[in-house]
Scaffold this active site. Structure first.
Site, PDB file in Angstrom:
ATOM      1  N   LYS A 107       0.898  -1.243  -0.003  1.00  0.00           N
ATOM      2  CA  LYS A 107       0.108   0.046  -0.014  1.00  0.00           C
ATOM      3  C   LYS A 107       0.847   1.175  -0.015  1.00  0.00           C
ATOM      4  O   LYS A 107       1.910   1.250   0.617  1.00  0.00           O
ATOM      5  CB  LYS A 107      -1.023   0.104   1.082  1.00  0.00           C
ATOM      6  CG  LYS A 107      -0.021  -0.029   2.524  1.00  0.00           C
ATOM      7  CD  LYS A 107      -1.226   0.163   3.659  1.00  0.00           C
ATOM      8  CE  LYS A 107      -0.626   0.310   4.957  1.00  0.00           C
ATOM      9  NZ  LYS A 107       0.038   1.264   5.162  1.00  0.00           N
ATOM     10  N   LYS A 146       0.832  -0.461   9.758  1.00  0.00           N
ATOM     11  CA  LYS A 146       1.847   0.300   9.100  1.00  0.00           C
ATOM     12  C   LYS A 146       1.653   1.669   8.670  1.00  0.00           C
ATOM     13  O   LYS A 146       0.534   2.027   8.686  1.00  0.00           O
ATOM     14  CB  LYS A 146       2.132  -0.713   7.632  1.00  0.00           C
ATOM     15  CG  LYS A 146       2.664  -2.074   8.161  1.00  0.00           C
ATOM     16  CD  LYS A 146       3.875  -2.165   8.376  1.00  0.00           C
ATOM     17  CE  LYS A 146       4.395  -3.588   8.932  1.00  0.00           C
ATOM     18  NZ  LYS A 146       3.635  -4.141  10.107  1.00  0.00           N
ATOM     19  N   ASP A 147       2.681   2.325   8.571  1.00  0.00           N
ATOM     20  CA  ASP A 147       2.740   3.608   8.306  1.00  0.00           C
ATOM     21  C   ASP A 147       1.875   4.088   7.142  1.00  0.00           C
ATOM     22  O   ASP A 147       1.872   3.168   6.117  1.00  0.00           O
ATOM     23  CB  ASP A 147       4.195   4.283   8.072  1.00  0.00           C
ATOM     24  CG  ASP A 147       4.493   5.658   8.579  1.00  0.00           C
ATOM     25  OD1 ASP A 147       3.724   6.421   8.350  1.00  0.00           O
ATOM     26  OD2 ASP A 147       5.319   5.941   9.230  1.00  0.00           O
ATOM     27  N   LYS A 148       1.323   5.134   7.121  1.00  0.00           N
ATOM     28  CA  LYS A 148       0.566   5.844   6.284  1.00  0.00           C
ATOM     29  C   LYS A 148       1.358   6.548   5.027  1.00  0.00           C
ATOM     30  O   LYS A 148       1.430   6.145   3.945  1.00  0.00           O
ATOM     31  CB  LYS A 148      -0.438   6.957   6.628  1.00  0.00           C
ATOM     32  CG  LYS A 148      -1.219   7.300   5.315  1.00  0.00           C
ATOM     33  CD  LYS A 148      -2.233   8.380   5.874  1.00  0.00           C
ATOM     34  CE  LYS A 148      -3.063   9.037   4.837  1.00  0.00           C
ATOM     35  NZ  LYS A 148      -4.130  10.019   5.058  1.00  0.00           N
TER      36      LYS A 148
END
Length: 696
Positions: free
Chosen positions: A304, A333-335
């Site tokens: 993503k 998880k990080d954006k």
């Protein structure tokens, strides 16, 4: 969120920017090997069922049993790890290791060869110590030899001595049963003894020894939705005997069914499949056998970009027409990054998942490595994360008069590589830059202010996109039904809450129902955010008060800095004499994540915790929120962490590299490429903060 927080290293650092684009920040999850995923010791402190988020902490939560009404373990004590189901044993007179003296004299042909794998041997060695572990293996060998010679060894027992720690006993029960399925463990007054499993021996009269071994390992693992198949068997009467044996011994826990299989010659045959009975509160299974969608799991890797994990799952759930709770994953998880993480979805075939792949690319997602799986994932069930990061716009800090930028960069990285970094939770944990951060919602939930928590959840950002317009409309009108029509389909959490609010109203009951309408893992996420904020503040206070010195009253890990130890008895309070002797290092010091089952430091830090919780009106909080089925036992998290496999290089044009090499510029267009691995729940932005000495 980390502004003015502490550092552990003393270098000057440098300035730069991260996340100029998602490709500058790539996160790849380091997976737990598949054969280890069923191990109960891999439980995360932040598992989906009522445990704290971080595997790097020491979880106090015991692994949940599959059923609340499962039969009692063979051992007579409740703290047994749940041995082979059956009636509690009263237990014969203890024989210790002496009972097997007669077995030593037996020499049978085809004696069984019992060899622990290195991993299993290490587990038993660490729990028992090598000498006692070897004596246990010898006892098991001789017992099996006696059985193979048809000798009566049913009265033989081997004493492991008193095991005072409850968690150690549970781990030992499980480790012994996984390594020696033909043994059972019995606890009486904290003393553990081992003896032969009569049920195992009886089953060996009906099926092969390998099948019996595998069956009892399956039984002990208690993996929800898992199944076990016996070898094909064309004898109906024999299958009937096996069915009756399992029903008689384990009927409350297991159910069996015969089904048709095809052999190598394409000839039909029958086999028995075993699975755990469903929990009494779960919905009825659909008819049609065991191969229904309820038992179907598909694993994949989700790539993503510029998306939150939960937002990405919302898109997938909406496209597939399933619930977001049908997805399982090991971490958020990080954006602002490109991230790769394994996921498992139930009730969806690999073919169905492949069908939506091209449509998901338009949302910033790609789906890789699609394949069938046998179970879901758990939060925290990962080895760590690998990071590939680019830092741009490199320059000195304003207070740094040195001309040697390259030296500053190398010095900073090498210092952190050697000394580690303060193990803060990163700003993304709390909703970086948002008007309302997740810890504020968590505090409202802990105080059982349900209406306030809902309104905080729906507080909009300062933009006019459809989502924030809908949130703004809801707060102004409290029109849940109207807001539902305004929200995009992928906002699954918001829609689930609004449906409950529309039905029950914007009052305490309705808001409680709205929180219950989203998955447990999402509800508890907000509470854990609050606990994380308190931990960050406590770590900063501890380092400012005592520095890197280990002082009386600190909490340390009492045996090897092994994060799999997970009970209060493994956390030791430093004494005055231990402080004087400098027995412990700062890397062994842990701080508690607040909860109902942790102990606090007995120095100024412990007092700080109590004062800080009082400030948020939580001095009487039991860290349980019964209306929302939330239970926060707490855990321990090391103050400092180390970075692994760190490498780096400078990139730029030949001219720029020459200029920085010659110390000609204070700043340049050269970029820093840095790669490293971190343990679960450690934040790359926090590690970079320590390296660069600047907040992001």
């Amino acid at each position: 969120m980390l502004h003015s927080f502490s550092y552990v290293t003393e270098h000057l650092g440098f300035c730069g920017t991260i996340k100029n684009s998602p490709s500058d920040f790539i996160v790849t999850e380091i997976e737990v090997p598949e054969h280890m995923r069923g191990d109960s010791r891999a439980e995360s402190p932040q598992e989906i069922h009522e445990a704290p988020l971080e595997r790097s902490g020491l979880c106090l939560q015991q692994p949940k049993k599959l059923r609340a009404d499962q039969p009692a373990a063979v051992c007579g004590s409740r703290d047994c790890g749940g041995a082979v189901p059956g009636p509690p044993e009263t237990g014969p007179a203890r024989a210790g290791g002496d009972c097997c003296t007669s077995l030593n004299k037996m020499h049978c042909e085809n004696e069984p060869e019992l060899k622990c794998s290195p991993e299993e041997a290490n587990i038993l060695d660490s729990l028992l110590g090598k000498p006692r572990s070897e004596l246990l293996s010898k006892f098991a060998y001789e017992l099996k030899a006696a059985w193979n010679c048809n000798a009566n060894a049913s009265a033989c027992e081997f004493s492991l001595g008193p095991i005072l720690d409850k968690k150690n006993r549970a781990d030992l029960h499980s480790a012994i049963r996984q390594e020696f399925p033909f043994l059972v463990t019995v606890t009486k007054d904290s003393e553990m003894t081992v003896k032969g499993n009569a049920d195992y021996r009886e089953l060996c009269q009906l099926v092969t020894e390998k099948e019996a071994n595998d069956f009892f390992k399956f039984l002990d693992a208690k993996l929800e939705n898992s199944t076990f198949s016996f070898e094909p068997d064309g004898n109906k009467e024999h299958r009937k005997v096996v069915h009756h044996f399992i029903s008689r011994k384990f009927g409350k826990l297991l159910e069996t069914k015969s089904f048709t299989v095809t052999n190598t010659n394409d000839q039909p045959n029958m086999s028995i499949i075993v699975r755990f009975r469903e929990k009494s509160w779960s919905r009825k299974r659909p008819t049609g056998g065991l191969q229904e969608n309820q038992d179907l799991y598909t694993a994949f890797t989700l790539q993503k970009e510029n998306l939150e994990t939960l937002e990405a799952i919302g898109f997938l759930a909406s496209e597939l027409g399933i619930l977001i709770s049908d997805f399982s994953y090991t971490g958020i998880k990080d954006k602002k990054a490109i991230t790769y993480q394994p996921m498992v979805v139930k009730k969806v075939t690999p073919e169905r998942l492949k069908e939506i792949g091209s449509r998901m690319e338009k949302k910033g997602m790609r789906i890789h490595n699609i394949h069938s799986a046998c179970q879901h994932l758990r939060l925290g069930q990962l080895k760590g994360n690998h990071f590939d990061i680019v830092v741009r716009d490199l320059k000195h800090h304003s207070h740094d008069s040195s001309a040697d930028l390259k030296e500053r960069i190398c010095e900073a990285i090498e210092k952190v590589k050697t000394k580690g970094f303060v193990n803060y939770y990163g700003p993304q944990r709390f909703g970086q830059g948002q008007n309302v951060q997740t810890d504020q919602i968590g505090l409202a939930l802990l105080n059982e202010k349900m209406v306030e928590a809902v309104k905080l959840f729906f507080t909009p950002e300062d933009t006019d996109d459809p989502v924030n317009k809908a949130k703004r409309y809801f707060l102004q009108t409290e029109d849940a039904k109207g807001t539902l029509t305004m929200l995009p389909e992928f906002k699954v959490r918001e829609k689930m809450m609004l449906r409950a609010l529309n039905r029950y109203g914007i009052n305490r009951e309705g808001c409680t129902k709205s929180w219950l309408n989203i998955p447990h893992s999402m509800r508890i996420f907000y509470v854990h955010a609050y606990c994380s904020k308190i931990w960050n503040e406590a770590a900063s206070y501890r380092l400012k008060t005592y520095g890197s010195k280990v002082v009386e009253g600190d909490l340390v890990l009492s045996e090897d800095n092994n994060e799999n130890f997970s009970v209060n008895d493994k956390v030791h309070i430093v004494t005055a004499s231990e402080e004087s002797a400098k027995k412990y290092s700062i890397h062994q010091v842990v701080l508690p994540m607040v909860g109902h089952s942790i102990k606090y430091p007995s120095n100024k830090v412990g007092q700080w915790y109590h004062e800080r919780l009082s400030k948020d009106e939580l001095q009487m909080c039991k860290f349980r929120v019964p209306p929302l089925q939330l239970n926060i036992p707490g855990c321990y998290r090391p103050i400092l962490k180390n970075v692994q496999n760190l490498s780096y290089f400078l990139e730029g044009s030949e001219k720029e590299l020459k200029r920085i090499e010659d110390n000609y510029l204070n700043e340049s267009k050269v970029s820093l490429h840095i790669s490293f691995d971190l343990d679960p729940s450690c934040y790359a932005t926090v590690c970079l903060r320590e390296i660069m000495k600047c907040d992001f």
